[in-house]
Scaffold this motif. Structure first.
Motif, short mmCIF file in Angstrom:
data_model
loop_
_atom_site.label_atom_id
_atom_site.label_comp_id
_atom_site.label_asym_id
_atom_site.label_seq_id
_atom_site.Cartn_x
_atom_site.Cartn_y
_atom_site.Cartn_z
N VAL A 141 9.52 6.68 -18.32
CA VAL A 141 8.30 6.52 -19.12
C VAL A 141 8.53 5.48 -20.23
N GLU A 142 9.65 5.56 -20.91
CA GLU A 142 9.92 4.58 -21.97
C GLU A 142 10.12 3.19 -21.39
N ALA A 143 10.76 3.10 -20.23
CA ALA A 143 10.95 1.79 -19.58
C ALA A 143 9.60 1.18 -19.20
N LEU A 144 8.68 2.01 -18.73
CA LEU A 144 7.33 1.54 -18.42
C LEU A 144 6.60 1.11 -19.68
N ALA A 145 6.68 1.93 -20.72
CA ALA A 145 5.94 1.66 -21.95
C ALA A 145 6.41 0.38 -22.62
N GLU A 146 7.69 0.05 -22.47
CA GLU A 146 8.23 -1.13 -23.16
C GLU A 146 8.34 -2.34 -22.26
N GLY A 147 7.81 -2.25 -21.05
CA GLY A 147 7.75 -3.42 -20.20
C GLY A 147 9.00 -3.74 -19.42
N PHE A 148 9.98 -2.83 -19.40
CA PHE A 148 11.17 -3.06 -18.59
C PHE A 148 10.87 -2.83 -17.10
N LEU A 149 9.82 -2.07 -16.84
CA LEU A 149 9.50 -1.68 -15.47
C LEU A 149 8.00 -1.70 -15.28
N GLU A 150 7.56 -2.12 -14.12
CA GLU A 150 6.15 -2.08 -13.78
C GLU A 150 5.94 -1.09 -12.65
N MET A 151 4.90 -0.28 -12.76
CA MET A 151 4.56 0.65 -11.69
C MET A 151 3.58 -0.04 -10.76
N PRO A 152 3.98 -0.25 -9.49
CA PRO A 152 3.15 -1.06 -8.58
C PRO A 152 1.95 -0.31 -8.01
N LEU A 153 1.03 0.12 -8.90
CA LEU A 153 -0.18 0.76 -8.41
C LEU A 153 -1.12 -0.26 -7.79
N GLY A 154 -1.08 -1.46 -8.33
CA GLY A 154 -1.88 -2.53 -7.76
C GLY A 154 -3.38 -2.30 -7.91
N VAL A 155 -4.13 -3.15 -7.27
CA VAL A 155 -5.58 -3.06 -7.23
C VAL A 155 -6.01 -3.29 -5.78
N PRO A 156 -7.24 -2.91 -5.44
CA PRO A 156 -7.68 -3.07 -4.05
C PRO A 156 -7.61 -4.52 -3.56
N GLU A 157 -7.12 -4.69 -2.36
CA GLU A 157 -7.11 -6.00 -1.72
C GLU A 157 -8.55 -6.42 -1.43
N ASP A 158 -8.81 -7.70 -1.53
CA ASP A 158 -10.16 -8.21 -1.28
C ASP A 158 -10.25 -8.77 0.13
N THR A 159 -10.83 -7.99 1.03
CA THR A 159 -11.06 -8.46 2.41
C THR A 159 -12.53 -8.73 2.66
N GLY A 160 -13.35 -8.57 1.61
CA GLY A 160 -14.78 -8.73 1.77
C GLY A 160 -15.52 -7.43 2.05
N ASP A 161 -14.77 -6.35 2.21
CA ASP A 161 -15.37 -5.03 2.47
C ASP A 161 -14.99 -4.12 1.30
N LEU A 162 -15.85 -4.04 0.29
CA LEU A 162 -15.51 -3.32 -0.93
C LEU A 162 -15.19 -1.86 -0.66
N ARG A 163 -16.04 -1.19 0.10
CA ARG A 163 -15.81 0.23 0.39
C ARG A 163 -14.48 0.43 1.14
N GLY A 164 -14.27 -0.40 2.15
CA GLY A 164 -13.03 -0.30 2.91
C GLY A 164 -11.81 -0.60 2.08
N ASP A 165 -11.92 -1.60 1.19
CA ASP A 165 -10.79 -1.96 0.34
C ASP A 165 -10.45 -0.85 -0.65
N LEU A 166 -11.47 -0.25 -1.27
CA LEU A 166 -11.23 0.86 -2.20
C LEU A 166 -10.62 2.05 -1.46
N GLY A 167 -11.13 2.33 -0.27
CA GLY A 167 -10.61 3.45 0.51
C GLY A 167 -9.15 3.24 0.89
N ALA A 168 -8.80 2.04 1.29
CA ALA A 168 -7.43 1.73 1.68
C ALA A 168 -6.49 1.85 0.48
N TRP A 169 -6.95 1.39 -0.68
CA TRP A 169 -6.14 1.46 -1.91
C TRP A 169 -5.89 2.90 -2.32
#
Length: 203
Positions: free
Chosen positions: A68-96
């Protein structure tokens, strides 16, 4: 699944050495990238950082506290990411959301998430730093995704893009906070709310 969130360790004894603190956070971040949270151990962090494992238990209480401290101070990133853009918003949100479901169902990862949620719910610098490191990027990514889709499909969304982005992020965080699984039914219900089938933007 219900896991009690850990309380931050009380710092007892002599003050933390800044050099040792940074070494521990860097070691935890490197090990997280290499093996993930489930395989991470206090012993491994201590060995990589060149400190005793009791130092970690005294200053952080657990490996989750270190992460938690490593995340808070920028030593580590949690790769939650964001939905990929394939042109299908519903499908992209569902896949994410489905990918997130697979990531967080492991008990050890659930424990880490509960610790993160506890840090976010508390007041102070750690909470603000965690919000900046984790919540804001998700919000910004979702908002950009809805905004772009709104430009390409005017009138196709059920509500303003920013409101929909906030709805998705808040629903996700609330689910995680109370240790509730991201079930297929829940994902479908959330998608029906923010991107209803049959609207111009839906397949």
């Amino acid at each position: 699944m219900s896991v009690e969130a850990e309380k931050p360790a009380e710092h007892r004894g002599r003050p933390r050495s800044e050099k040792s603190r940074v070494a521990v956070l860097e070691a935890a971040a490197d090990l997280m990238v290499g093996c993930g949270f489930q395989e991470l151990t206090v012993e491994g962090i201590a060995a990589a950082a060149g400190v005793g494992k009791q130092t970690i238990y005294r200053w952080w209480g657990s490996k989750a506290g270190v992460v938690v401290e490593a995340l808070a101070e920028g030593f580590l990133e949690m790769p939650l990411g964001v939905p990929e853009d394939t042109g299908d918003l519903r499908g992209d949100l569902g896949a994410w959301l489905t990918a997130l479901k697979s990531e967080i169902e492991a008990p050890e990862v659930s424990r880490l998430i509960q610790t993160i949620m506890s840090a976010l719910a508390s007041a102070g610098e750690t909470s603000a730093a965690m919000h900046s490191a984790l919540v804001q990027p998700i919000m910004a990514g979702l908002d950009a995704r809805f905004q772009e889709h709104d430009r390409n499909h005017p009138g196709g969304l059920a509500a303003p893009p920013s409101f929909l982005a906030e709805t998705v992020a808040a629903s996700l965080l609330l689910r995680l906070m109370f240790s509730r699984s991201l079930t297929t039914e829940w994902i479908d219900q959330l998608l029906d709310l923010v991107v209803p089938s049959g609207r111009p933007d839906s397949p």
